[in-house]
Scaffold this motif. Structure first.
Motif, short mmCIF file in Angstrom:
data_model
loop_
_atom_site.label_atom_id
_atom_site.label_comp_id
_atom_site.label_asym_id
_atom_site.label_seq_id
_atom_site.Cartn_x
_atom_site.Cartn_y
_atom_site.Cartn_z
N VAL A 3 7.87 -63.86 -23.77
CA VAL A 3 8.87 -64.35 -24.72
C VAL A 3 9.12 -65.83 -24.45
O VAL A 3 9.53 -66.21 -23.35
CB VAL A 3 10.19 -63.56 -24.61
N GLN A 4 8.89 -66.66 -25.46
CA GLN A 4 9.03 -68.10 -25.30
C GLN A 4 10.48 -68.53 -25.42
O GLN A 4 11.33 -67.83 -25.98
CB GLN A 4 8.21 -68.83 -26.36
N ARG A 5 10.76 -69.73 -24.90
CA ARG A 5 12.08 -70.33 -25.03
C ARG A 5 12.15 -71.15 -26.31
O ARG A 5 11.15 -71.67 -26.79
CB ARG A 5 12.40 -71.21 -23.82
N TYR A 6 13.38 -71.27 -26.83
CA TYR A 6 13.62 -71.93 -28.12
C TYR A 6 14.80 -72.87 -27.95
O TYR A 6 15.89 -72.46 -27.52
CB TYR A 6 13.92 -70.86 -29.17
N ASP A 7 14.59 -74.14 -28.27
CA ASP A 7 15.67 -75.13 -28.21
C ASP A 7 16.54 -74.97 -29.44
O ASP A 7 16.10 -75.25 -30.57
CB ASP A 7 15.06 -76.54 -28.14
N ILE A 8 17.76 -74.51 -29.25
CA ILE A 8 18.64 -74.20 -30.38
C ILE A 8 18.99 -75.46 -31.17
O ILE A 8 19.00 -75.45 -32.41
CB ILE A 8 19.91 -73.48 -29.87
N GLY B 26 16.99 -68.52 -25.80
CA GLY B 26 17.64 -69.72 -26.32
C GLY B 26 18.01 -70.73 -25.24
O GLY B 26 18.47 -70.35 -24.16
N LYS B 27 17.79 -72.00 -25.53
CA LYS B 27 18.24 -73.10 -24.67
C LYS B 27 19.28 -73.89 -25.43
O LYS B 27 19.01 -74.41 -26.52
CB LYS B 27 17.08 -74.00 -24.27
N GLN B 28 20.48 -73.96 -24.87
CA GLN B 28 21.58 -74.71 -25.49
C GLN B 28 22.05 -75.75 -24.48
O GLN B 28 22.83 -75.46 -23.59
CB GLN B 28 22.73 -73.75 -25.87
N ASP B 29 21.54 -76.99 -24.62
CA ASP B 29 21.78 -78.04 -23.62
C ASP B 29 21.33 -77.53 -22.26
O ASP B 29 20.18 -77.19 -22.08
CB ASP B 29 23.25 -78.46 -23.64
N ASP B 30 22.26 -77.45 -21.30
CA ASP B 30 21.89 -76.98 -19.95
C ASP B 30 22.17 -75.50 -19.76
O ASP B 30 22.09 -74.99 -18.65
CB ASP B 30 22.62 -77.80 -18.89
N LYS B 31 22.50 -74.79 -20.83
CA LYS B 31 22.82 -73.38 -20.74
C LYS B 31 21.75 -72.53 -21.43
O LYS B 31 20.99 -73.04 -22.26
CB LYS B 31 24.20 -73.09 -21.35
N GLU B 32 21.73 -71.26 -21.09
CA GLU B 32 20.75 -70.34 -21.69
C GLU B 32 21.46 -69.27 -22.49
O GLU B 32 22.50 -68.74 -22.08
CB GLU B 32 19.91 -69.68 -20.59
N VAL B 33 20.90 -68.97 -23.66
CA VAL B 33 21.32 -67.83 -24.47
C VAL B 33 20.21 -66.79 -24.34
O VAL B 33 19.04 -67.10 -24.57
CB VAL B 33 21.54 -68.24 -25.94
N ASP B 34 20.57 -65.57 -23.98
CA ASP B 34 19.54 -64.57 -23.68
C ASP B 34 18.56 -64.41 -24.84
O ASP B 34 17.35 -64.40 -24.62
CB ASP B 34 20.20 -63.22 -23.34
N PHE B 35 19.09 -64.30 -26.07
CA PHE B 35 18.18 -64.11 -27.20
C PHE B 35 18.65 -64.86 -28.43
O PHE B 35 19.83 -64.84 -28.79
CB PHE B 35 18.08 -62.62 -27.56
N VAL B 36 17.69 -65.52 -29.08
CA VAL B 36 17.85 -66.03 -30.44
C VAL B 36 16.84 -65.26 -31.28
O VAL B 36 15.65 -65.29 -31.01
CB VAL B 36 17.55 -67.53 -30.52
#
Length: 408
Positions: free
Chosen positions: A270-275, A328-338
């Motif tokens: 599962v890839q990361r996504y810059d929100i 999800g990547k939100q600045d320096d924080k992570e969101v488990d899923f977008v």
């Protein structure tokens, strides 16, 4: 036989359409049952069962049909002089060498509607893209969802919350392979059954399919991925782990082994996504396992993996519903899923318990920082904490999984 309604709803619109229907998934996830449901649907529509050709290539009955030419000869003997349409259902098609050449010829030569199942996504995609580009649609069959688990056991979706929560705890420990739900097995028996499935997948869909020689290394990589379910992970992490064990492993070998495991549907990257930037990132992805019982069968049940296990369940539920799912990547924080599906989007944080203010802040803060109108959830197993915060909803994981519309 459970009615895999979710998948049948996806497949039925393509019946009698000029596309090969490719039904893929890990071994024993229920692909053969879906083919049986398709056969039943065809007969309901008035198709003569004599015009439905079903072949399961794991059966000794078709031992002599192991290549494209033999398959073509067998089918041609049935349909070559026919004036009416035939329906061809081919189960575990990867057992037939160069099968895609035969299937391509069927479509060219006769009036047929074709359905195939397979247990290796890499094999299916590469061979289909060569001979059937633009002429196939694929469907990923997964192990039982929590809703299907309840249906399978004849349990009501509308029982009290305590009952639903208890059933979810059982589901979390048992996993979703249909075979383990056909009798009242102990956990020990369940994990033995699943380990046999795992061993078959490793041998036939990974080692043999990709010519892997170092099986011991492959299985150590599997255990490392299983032990880090829900954690950021990449080939370099794994190489560093082996380096700490005084063992040098080429990073390309690790990439190849991970790809082979993903192709056999054991794991999913599962890839990361810059929100904010709305772009995919190429580092620090996560891996999830196709069914949690695979982990338990290999490593035993471990309470310390609970957070990753819950993420795993939520991830696959979103995939079942047709979402494209990212970390999800939100600045320096992570969101488990977008999760994205056409014009829809949802954000989900998953945690075991909201046991302290620090945990509450950690889970809610990244979602509160996202400035859009899409639904945002914190999902946990907490049975006491009920609050929503500034539009971010908290749901018990069982209720989240059974909610048919996350957009409400």
């Amino acid at each position: 036989m459970i009615d895999r309604e979710l998948y049948m709803q996806q497949i039925i619109p393509f019946i009698d359409q000029p596309f090969v229907k490719v039904i893929a998934g890990i071994r024993r996830c229920g692909k053969s049952v879906v083919l049986q449901l398709i056969r039943e649907e065809l007969m309901k529509r008035g198709v003569d069962k004599k015009h439905i050709i079903y072949m399961n290539f794991e059966s000794f009955e078709w031992m002599d049909v192991k290549n494209a030419k033999a398959l073509y000869i067998h089918i041609s003997n049935v349909v070559k002089s026919a004036k009416e349409k035939y329906y061809i259902l081919l189960d575990e098609i990867q057992e037939v060498e160069h099968w895609e050449k035969a299937v391509n010829s069927f479509m060219v030569d006769w009036d047929v509607d074709i359905y195939v199942t397979g247990s290796n996504s890499r094999m299916l995609s590469s061979e289909l893209s060569t001979y059937l580009a633009g002429r196939y649609v694929d469907f990923h069959i997964m192990t039982l969802s929590f809703r299907e688990y309840l249906d399978f056991h004849g349990l009501s979706l509308f029982q009290d919350k305590i009952g639903i929560h208890e059933e979810f705890r059982k589901y979390l420990r048992m996993g979703g392979f249909p075979a383990i739900h056909t009798a009242d097995y102990t956990y020990e028996a369940i994990y033995k059954i699943v380990y046999d499935i795992y061993s078959s997948v490793i041998l036939r869909d990974t080692v043999q399919r990709h010519g892997i020689r170092n099986v011991e290394l492959l299985e150590r990589i599997v255990k490392f991925v299983f032990d880090n379910i829900g954690n950021r992970l990449n080939a370099k992490n794994i190489a560093d782990y082996f380096k700490n064990q005084q063992r040098k492993v080429d990073i390309n070998t690790i990439y190849n082994y991970l790809s082979a495991l993903e192709g056999a549907f054991i794991i999913q990257r599962v890839q990361r996504y810059d929100i904010k930037g709305k772009e995919l990132l190429q580092t620090n992805e996560k891996y999830f396992v196709s069914d949690l019982s695979l982990i338990y069968s290999v490593m035993g049940y471990k309470d310390r993996l609970i957070a990753g296990a819950l993420e795993n369940v939520v991830y696959w539920e979103m995939k079942r519903r047709g979402y494209k799912v990212y970390i999800g990547k939100q600045d320096d924080k992570e969101v488990d899923f977008v999760a994205l599906r056409r014009e829809e989007k949802i954000y989900v944080q998953v945690t075991y318990q909201l046991a302290s203010q620090a945990t509450i802040d950690r889970e809610f803060t990244p979602l509160l920082a996202i400035n859009d109108h899409y639904p945002k959830y914190v999902v946990s197993m907490d049975e006491i904490w009920q609050d929503n915060i500034e539009g971010v909803r908290h749901k018990h994981i069982s209720e989240f999984l059974l909610n048919e519309n996350w957009q409400d």
